[in-house]
Design a protein around this motif. Sequence first.
Motif, PDB file in Angstrom:
ATOM      1  N   LEU A  83       7.883  66.923  57.045  1.00  0.00           N
ATOM      2  CA  LEU A  83       7.267  65.841  57.803  1.00  0.00           C
ATOM      3  C   LEU A  83       8.247  65.162  58.767  1.00  0.00           C
ATOM      4  O   LEU A  83       7.822  64.568  59.752  1.00  0.00           O
ATOM      5  CB  LEU A  83       6.680  64.795  56.856  1.00  0.00           C
ATOM      6  N   GLY A  84       9.524  65.206  58.459  1.00  0.00           N
ATOM      7  CA  GLY A  84      10.514  64.540  59.299  1.00  0.00           C
ATOM      8  C   GLY A  84      10.728  63.084  58.934  1.00  0.00           C
ATOM      9  O   GLY A  84      11.620  62.440  59.459  1.00  0.00           O
ATOM     10  N   VAL A  85       9.899  62.558  58.048  1.00  0.00           N
ATOM     11  CA  VAL A  85      10.035  61.186  57.559  1.00  0.00           C
ATOM     12  C   VAL A  85       9.726  61.176  56.069  1.00  0.00           C
ATOM     13  O   VAL A  85       9.154  62.128  55.533  1.00  0.00           O
ATOM     14  CB  VAL A  85       9.079  60.198  58.278  1.00  0.00           C
ATOM     15  N   ASP A  86      10.096  60.094  55.419  1.00  0.00           N
ATOM     16  CA  ASP A  86       9.856  59.963  53.986  1.00  0.00           C
ATOM     17  C   ASP A  86       8.665  59.038  53.754  1.00  0.00           C
ATOM     18  O   ASP A  86       8.796  57.823  53.810  1.00  0.00           O
ATOM     19  CB  ASP A  86      11.106  59.408  53.302  1.00  0.00           C
ATOM     20  N   LEU A  87       7.497  59.633  53.514  1.00  0.00           N
ATOM     21  CA  LEU A  87       6.296  58.834  53.264  1.00  0.00           C
ATOM     22  C   LEU A  87       6.374  58.094  51.931  1.00  0.00           C
ATOM     23  O   LEU A  87       5.722  57.066  51.754  1.00  0.00           O
ATOM     24  CB  LEU A  87       5.048  59.716  53.288  1.00  0.00           C
ATOM     25  N   THR A  88       7.185  58.593  51.004  1.00  0.00           N
ATOM     26  CA  THR A  88       7.280  57.933  49.702  1.00  0.00           C
ATOM     27  C   THR A  88       8.081  56.640  49.787  1.00  0.00           C
ATOM     28  O   THR A  88       8.138  55.901  48.808  1.00  0.00           O
ATOM     29  CB  THR A  88       7.917  58.862  48.655  1.00  0.00           C
ATOM     30  N   ALA A  89       8.689  56.348  50.928  1.00  0.00           N
ATOM     31  CA  ALA A  89       9.382  55.071  51.103  1.00  0.00           C
ATOM     32  C   ALA A  89       8.388  53.918  51.174  1.00  0.00           C
ATOM     33  O   ALA A  89       8.732  52.774  50.890  1.00  0.00           O
ATOM     34  CB  ALA A  89      10.240  55.102  52.365  1.00  0.00           C
ATOM     35  N   ILE A  90       7.146  54.217  51.560  1.00  0.00           N
ATOM     36  CA  ILE A  90       6.098  53.195  51.581  1.00  0.00           C
ATOM     37  C   ILE A  90       5.737  52.881  50.136  1.00  0.00           C
ATOM     38  O   ILE A  90       5.453  53.786  49.352  1.00  0.00           O
ATOM     39  CB  ILE A  90       4.855  53.693  52.341  1.00  0.00           C
ATOM     40  N   PRO A  91       5.756  51.590  49.757  1.00  0.00           N
ATOM     41  CA  PRO A  91       5.404  51.256  48.381  1.00  0.00           C
ATOM     42  C   PRO A  91       4.010  51.773  48.028  1.00  0.00           C
ATOM     43  O   PRO A  91       3.122  51.808  48.877  1.00  0.00           O
ATOM     44  CB  PRO A  91       5.420  49.723  48.372  1.00  0.00           C
ATOM     45  N   THR A  92       3.827  52.180  46.822  1.00  0.00           N
ATOM     46  CA  THR A  92       2.597  52.704  46.223  1.00  0.00           C
ATOM     47  C   THR A  92       2.290  54.134  46.625  1.00  0.00           C
ATOM     48  O   THR A  92       1.393  54.730  46.060  1.00  0.00           O
ATOM     49  CB  THR A  92       1.343  51.832  46.506  1.00  0.00           C
ATOM     50  N   ALA A 113      -2.756  53.545  55.899  1.00  0.00           N
ATOM     51  CA  ALA A 113      -3.019  54.598  56.880  1.00  0.00           C
ATOM     52  C   ALA A 113      -2.344  54.282  58.210  1.00  0.00           C
ATOM     53  O   ALA A 113      -1.792  55.181  58.864  1.00  0.00           O
ATOM     54  CB  ALA A 113      -4.528  54.761  57.073  1.00  0.00           C
ATOM     55  N   ARG A 114      -2.363  53.012  58.620  1.00  0.00           N
ATOM     56  CA  ARG A 114      -1.675  52.638  59.860  1.00  0.00           C
ATOM     57  C   ARG A 114      -0.173  52.862  59.739  1.00  0.00           C
ATOM     58  O   ARG A 114       0.480  53.314  60.684  1.00  0.00           O
ATOM     59  CB  ARG A 114      -1.968  51.177  60.216  1.00  0.00           C
ATOM     60  N   LEU A 115       0.388  52.555  58.576  1.00  0.00           N
ATOM     61  CA  LEU A 115       1.818  52.798  58.349  1.00  0.00           C
ATOM     62  C   LEU A 115       2.139  54.289  58.401  1.00  0.00           C
ATOM     63  O   LEU A 115       3.129  54.701  59.014  1.00  0.00           O
ATOM     64  CB  LEU A 115       2.250  52.220  57.001  1.00  0.00           C
ATOM     65  N   VAL A 116       1.308  55.103  57.749  1.00  0.00           N
ATOM     66  CA  VAL A 116       1.515  56.554  57.757  1.00  0.00           C
ATOM     67  C   VAL A 116       1.449  57.083  59.187  1.00  0.00           C
ATOM     68  O   VAL A 116       2.281  57.895  59.598  1.00  0.00           O
ATOM     69  CB  VAL A 116       0.474  57.261  56.849  1.00  0.00           C
ATOM     70  N   TYR A 117       0.470  56.618  59.955  1.00  0.00           N
ATOM     71  CA  TYR A 117       0.335  57.050  61.346  1.00  0.00           C
ATOM     72  C   TYR A 117       1.596  56.698  62.146  1.00  0.00           C
ATOM     73  O   TYR A 117       2.122  57.530  62.884  1.00  0.00           O
ATOM     74  CB  TYR A 117      -0.893  56.406  61.990  1.00  0.00           C
ATOM     75  N   ASN A 118       2.073  55.459  61.990  1.00  0.00           N
ATOM     76  CA  ASN A 118       3.273  55.046  62.721  1.00  0.00           C
ATOM     77  C   ASN A 118       4.496  55.853  62.309  1.00  0.00           C
ATOM     78  O   ASN A 118       5.303  56.238  63.162  1.00  0.00           O
ATOM     79  CB  ASN A 118       3.538  53.552  62.517  1.00  0.00           C
TER      80      ASN A 118
END
Length: 190
Positions: free
Chosen positions: A36-45, A143-148
């Motif tokens: 992905l190029g980013v760490d989505l698991t950094a977002i809480p929950t 979802a907005r955070l994931v998109y960004n």
Amino acid sequence: LPVLQNKPEPSNKPLRSPHRSGAQQTELHQTLWKVLGVDLTAIPTIGVDTALVLAGEIGTDLSRFPSSQHFCSWLGLAPPTRISGGHRLAGGGPKIVNRAAQALKQAASNARNDKGFIGASHRARLTRMDTSCAIKATAHQLARLVYNLLTKKQAYVEKGLEEFEARSQDRQVRALLRKARKLGYQLVAA
């Protein structure tokens, strides 16, 4: 929304899943970050399992969505627009079944126990709306955070509970000022 950093790095959040061992979790986490190029698991929950579902359902290229609003609408997490004459129309909008949206709703339901910005905003939503609406609104925020994160390729930085409290207090002060002006009064700071 919380601030995004320029350089993506994997988070130090403990990875837990009842389905996998610690080594498997770490390997999946590293692979997801590379793909992905980013760490989505950094977002809480959002855990590794949720990130896997998101990567499988939406992929890495979100160019087909011009904005986060289009992305949230595709997920079925956008607020309803069935309004006529200032009144809501009866019935819900179209039913959209989407695995990515279901994963984000599951992550949002876990936000109640989070001690950060997302958890505080979810708990505030729970005080003013029913549980299903609060979960959908928090999933929309996620979802907005994931998109960004996926479009800007920047890492997530948690603002924390203090930022939520400061925003909440600022919102309350502005509301009091508006109400005082409407009633013909002027508020003076003590």
